[in-house]
Every structure is written in C-alpha cells, then in structure tokens.
Write an enzyme that holds these catalytic residues in place. Sequence first.
Site, PDB file in Angstrom:
ATOM      1  N   ASP A 140     -21.917  17.686  -7.445  1.00 49.86           N
ATOM      2  CA  ASP A 140     -21.453  18.694  -8.086  1.00 49.86           C
ATOM      3  C   ASP A 140     -19.881  19.283  -7.609  1.00 49.86           C
ATOM      4  O   ASP A 140     -19.681  20.277  -7.564  1.00 49.86           O
ATOM      5  CB  ASP A 140     -22.378  19.785  -8.073  1.00 49.86           C
ATOM      6  CG  ASP A 140     -22.232  20.858  -9.223  1.00 49.86           C
ATOM      7  OD1 ASP A 140     -21.534  20.598 -10.294  1.00 49.86           O
ATOM      8  OD2 ASP A 140     -22.761  22.118  -9.028  1.00 49.86           O
ATOM      9  N   LYS A 142     -16.463  20.396  -7.662  1.00 53.52           N
ATOM     10  CA  LYS A 142     -15.676  20.851  -8.715  1.00 53.52           C
ATOM     11  C   LYS A 142     -14.754  21.910  -7.916  1.00 53.52           C
ATOM     12  O   LYS A 142     -15.018  22.581  -6.763  1.00 53.52           O
ATOM     13  CB  LYS A 142     -16.383  21.522  -9.729  1.00 53.52           C
ATOM     14  CG  LYS A 142     -17.635  22.329  -9.325  1.00 53.52           C
ATOM     15  CD  LYS A 142     -18.139  22.910 -10.593  1.00 53.52           C
ATOM     16  CE  LYS A 142     -19.354  23.926 -10.262  1.00 53.52           C
ATOM     17  NZ  LYS A 142     -20.426  24.257 -10.989  1.00 53.52           N
ATOM     18  N   ASN A 145     -16.368  24.525  -5.813  1.00 50.55           N
ATOM     19  CA  ASN A 145     -16.971  24.286  -4.395  1.00 50.55           C
ATOM     20  C   ASN A 145     -16.105  23.757  -3.244  1.00 50.55           C
ATOM     21  O   ASN A 145     -16.627  23.183  -2.340  1.00 50.55           O
ATOM     22  CB  ASN A 145     -18.190  23.249  -4.963  1.00 50.55           C
ATOM     23  CG  ASN A 145     -19.442  23.801  -5.616  1.00 50.55           C
ATOM     24  OD1 ASN A 145     -19.369  25.077  -5.619  1.00 50.55           O
ATOM     25  ND2 ASN A 145     -19.830  23.131  -6.438  1.00 50.55           N
ATOM     26  N   ASP A 162     -21.803  24.320  -1.594  1.00 48.14           N
ATOM     27  CA  ASP A 162     -22.785  24.102  -2.518  1.00 48.14           C
ATOM     28  C   ASP A 162     -23.529  22.777  -2.411  1.00 48.14           C
ATOM     29  O   ASP A 162     -23.074  21.991  -3.364  1.00 48.14           O
ATOM     30  CB  ASP A 162     -22.278  24.797  -3.991  1.00 48.14           C
ATOM     31  CG  ASP A 162     -23.433  24.784  -4.976  1.00 48.14           C
ATOM     32  OD1 ASP A 162     -24.519  24.415  -4.504  1.00 48.14           O
ATOM     33  OD2 ASP A 162     -23.081  25.229  -5.876  1.00 48.14           O
ATOM     34  N   THR A 181     -21.200  19.334 -14.029  1.00 51.12           N
ATOM     35  CA  THR A 181     -20.430  20.124 -15.101  1.00 51.12           C
ATOM     36  C   THR A 181     -19.583  19.284 -15.910  1.00 51.12           C
ATOM     37  O   THR A 181     -18.809  18.591 -15.481  1.00 51.12           O
ATOM     38  CB  THR A 181     -19.554  21.239 -14.091  1.00 51.12           C
ATOM     39  OG1 THR A 181     -20.454  21.896 -12.895  1.00 51.12           O
ATOM     40  CG2 THR A 181     -18.909  22.013 -14.998  1.00 51.12           C
TER      41      THR A 181
HETATM   42  C1  PIT Z   1     -18.925  32.261   0.114  1.00 59.67           C
HETATM   43  C2  PIT Z   1     -18.559  32.333   1.686  1.00 59.67           C
HETATM   44  C3  PIT Z   1     -19.533  31.549   2.286  1.00 59.67           C
HETATM   45  C4  PIT Z   1     -20.303  30.732   1.878  1.00 59.67           C
HETATM   46  C5  PIT Z   1     -20.417  30.733   0.489  1.00 59.67           C
HETATM   47  C6  PIT Z   1     -19.725  31.273  -0.600  1.00 59.67           C
HETATM   48  C7  PIT Z   1     -21.579  29.638   0.140  1.00 59.67           C
HETATM   49  C8  PIT Z   1     -21.914  29.475  -1.227  1.00 59.67           C
HETATM   50  C9  PIT Z   1     -22.993  28.427  -1.639  1.00 59.67           C
HETATM   51  C10 PIT Z   1     -23.684  27.895  -0.510  1.00 59.67           C
HETATM   52  C11 PIT Z   1     -24.817  27.211  -0.938  1.00 59.67           C
HETATM   53  C12 PIT Z   1     -24.904  26.960  -2.332  1.00 59.67           C
HETATM   54  C13 PIT Z   1     -23.967  27.492  -3.278  1.00 59.67           C
HETATM   55  C14 PIT Z   1     -23.165  28.244  -2.903  1.00 59.67           C
HETATM   56  O1  PIT Z   1     -25.810  26.001  -2.701  1.00 59.67           O
HETATM   57  O2  PIT Z   1     -19.066  31.626   3.759  1.00 59.67           O
HETATM   58  O3  PIT Z   1     -17.904  32.835  -0.654  1.00 59.67           O
HETATM   59  O4  PIT Z   1     -25.707  26.477   0.097  1.00 59.67           O
END
Ligand code: PIT
Length: 362
Positions: A140, A142, A145, A162, A181
């Site tokens: 994923d 993009k 991420n 993510d 996506t």
């Molecule tokens: C932020 C700041 C940070 C971490 C994240 C976002 C993480 C996001 C995230 C983490 C995952 C996921 C989806 C989104 O599956 O320090 O703004 O494990």
Amino acid sequence: MAVFNMLENVEDLYEIGEVLGSGHFGQVREVRERATGARWAGKFLKIRKCASSRLGMERKNVEREVEVLQALQHPNIMALKDVFESRAEVVLVLELISGGELFDFIAEKENLTESDAIDFMKQILLGVGFMHNKQIGHFDLKPENIMLSDKMAPNPDIKIIDFGLAHCLQSGEEYRCMSGTPQYISPEVINYEPLSTAVDMWSIGVITYILLSGLSPFQGDTDEETLRNIIALNYKFDDHHFSMTSAMAKDFIQKLFVKDQNERMTAEECLHHPWIKPLTRKQVANRNRSSINMKTFKKFNAKRKWKMSYNMVWMCNRLHRLKLLCKTSAQAGEELRPCESDQEDTETKPASLIRRRLSNSS
Ligand code: PIT
C-alpha cells in the site's frame, strides 16, 4: 499466536495525548512515556465483539502487522516499541514521526531540483529494499504512507508507515490480494494474480512520476478508467509537464512501469540506476539542471488533501449510520455491532469493491 502485553494497562505507562491522524487503521495519538517523558505515537485499534467471524480476522490482521513491524528495524521504517492488549483494544506504541507527509513538505517549497527528489527516493528505496530482502511486501505504498521524521532537521529522514496490508511472502505460497489504492496499484493486483514484492516497485514508479510532474500517470475520470489504464499500460510523458525532467528520470520510471513482475526493476536495481547513482559528471549536472514541476505538483497535492478530508467526512457519516443501524438492531433483539473493518477507507479499497467496479464497467 503473538502474545501482547496484557498485564499492564497502556494508560498506566503512557499519558495519552492529541490525535495525530485517523483513517481505516483506527486512530493514532501522541503518547508520553510516564517513566522517561519520551514521546511516541500510539495506534489504537478497537477489537470489538462482533456477531461475525470478523473478530478473529481483526486480531489476525493486527498480529500480522506486529510480526511484520518486529522484523523491520530500519531507519526509514516506522519502528514498533510495544504492544498492549485489553479486552476491547490493541494499542501499538510506535515511533513518533513529527515531520508530516513528504508530499506536504515538498509542496511548501518554491522550487526543487531532481537531486533533491532523488535524496528522498533513495531513502524510500533503502527502506523498501530492506523489507523486500526479508520477503515482506508493503502492498500500500502511496504518498500518505511516506512521512518525514522531522521537517525542521536539515536533512529529514524518510519514514515508511502503515503496514496494515503488508505481507511476508512464504516460499511456495501463492499470495493474492486485491486491496490497495487504484492510482497506485499494479496490473497483477487488478488481475488477481499471485503477487510479489514487485507490486511495491510499481507504486514507487507512480510516486516518482507524480513527484516529478504533479500528474498521476494512470488517473482516469473514474476508478474503472484508472484501472483500465493501468492494465493497458496507458501512460505518457507529455512534453508540457515533463519539459523540465531528465531523460534518466523517465528511463527510471519506464523500467518500473513493466507489466511482467519479473522484469520490473527491483529496489536494489533502482539504487544502481544512473538516475539514483550517477556515474559521470554529466549525469550529476543533468540531475541538478532538471527540476520538479512545482506548479502542477502543488495543485496535485492540494487536490489529494481535499480528497482525504472528503473521505474522512464520508467515513464518519458511514460510521454514524452504522451506529444508528446497531441501535435499531439491538432494539429489535439482533446481535449486530460495527467493527473496525466497517471503518472502510474509501482510498484503500477492498477487493470486492474493485471487482464490482470492473465487472460493472464491462
Ligand atoms: C503519525 C505519526 C506517527 C505515526 C503514525 C502517524 C502512524 C500511522 C500508522 C501506523 C500504522 C498503520 C497505519 C498508520 O497501520 O508517529 O501521524 O501501523
């Protein structure tokens, strides 16, 4: 089965702070470790008791993400510190990434050369190459991420986030999945063929194309049209938007937009491509002379942010409707509750949706 910390409560060890982001993955909040004062990001996932077998699926998905993150300790990949589990919730304590999205950082600049873009691409390739060496695909990739550690730093680090769709490919196993996506997915995902780590390399091609031109290579007026363009490899480097782009950059992208997964450049090969690793002075000069099409890029990013906010509102409305539905069902004596997986992101679409769209369009 992965065992998480069930003995301690996350709130005993961490003070929960402001929301950093939310989406299909749940909610991410800043958390402060009480013992040290250190700041982390906590990803909160509700594991609700559903009437269906989704409960088991949700737990499995979290376990898979945790296993993947535990295997990936790399400066360009968001780190996992700890995992807590209570009856209704799993909390992942993650590295705090405070620099925001790479694309937002770039959109704030007045101008950027290809050399600047390459510095970021190199870090993305290092992180992705590390994953791929462990047979892990992100599936994923993009702009949303790809984040920056700290945008105030003179050379901020890229952090890939993510891993909700990531998968460790086992030898002998055929892995098929139709999530992703539309703009960034590869032909083999759309065709529901066995997948390899090359899926991520296609997405890197799309990200590079957008980064340099501000255009999305396969974007159609509808998702169906986008998917059809991907399958037909229908893209071009139009003279107007690519007038400032080097021939080497186009060659780099072309070697990623290859239908056959085995023929597509790997992350390792990308790192040796002359656009990323110039061999001659002329190649270095070319990179410094060429630049990102900032005007179109800023427009692309503004539209992307608008779409993300729209999706968030859409998701909230859907959740609200689901809650109402639950209330009515509960009154009627039915056992039905919304699950985390009902918090569907309109960008990362499940297979059924893509399939339905394709069959409708034929
Ligand atoms: C932020 C700041 C940070 C971490 C994240 C976002 C993480 C996001 C995230 C983490 C995952 C996921 C989806 C989104 O599956 O320090 O703004 O494990």
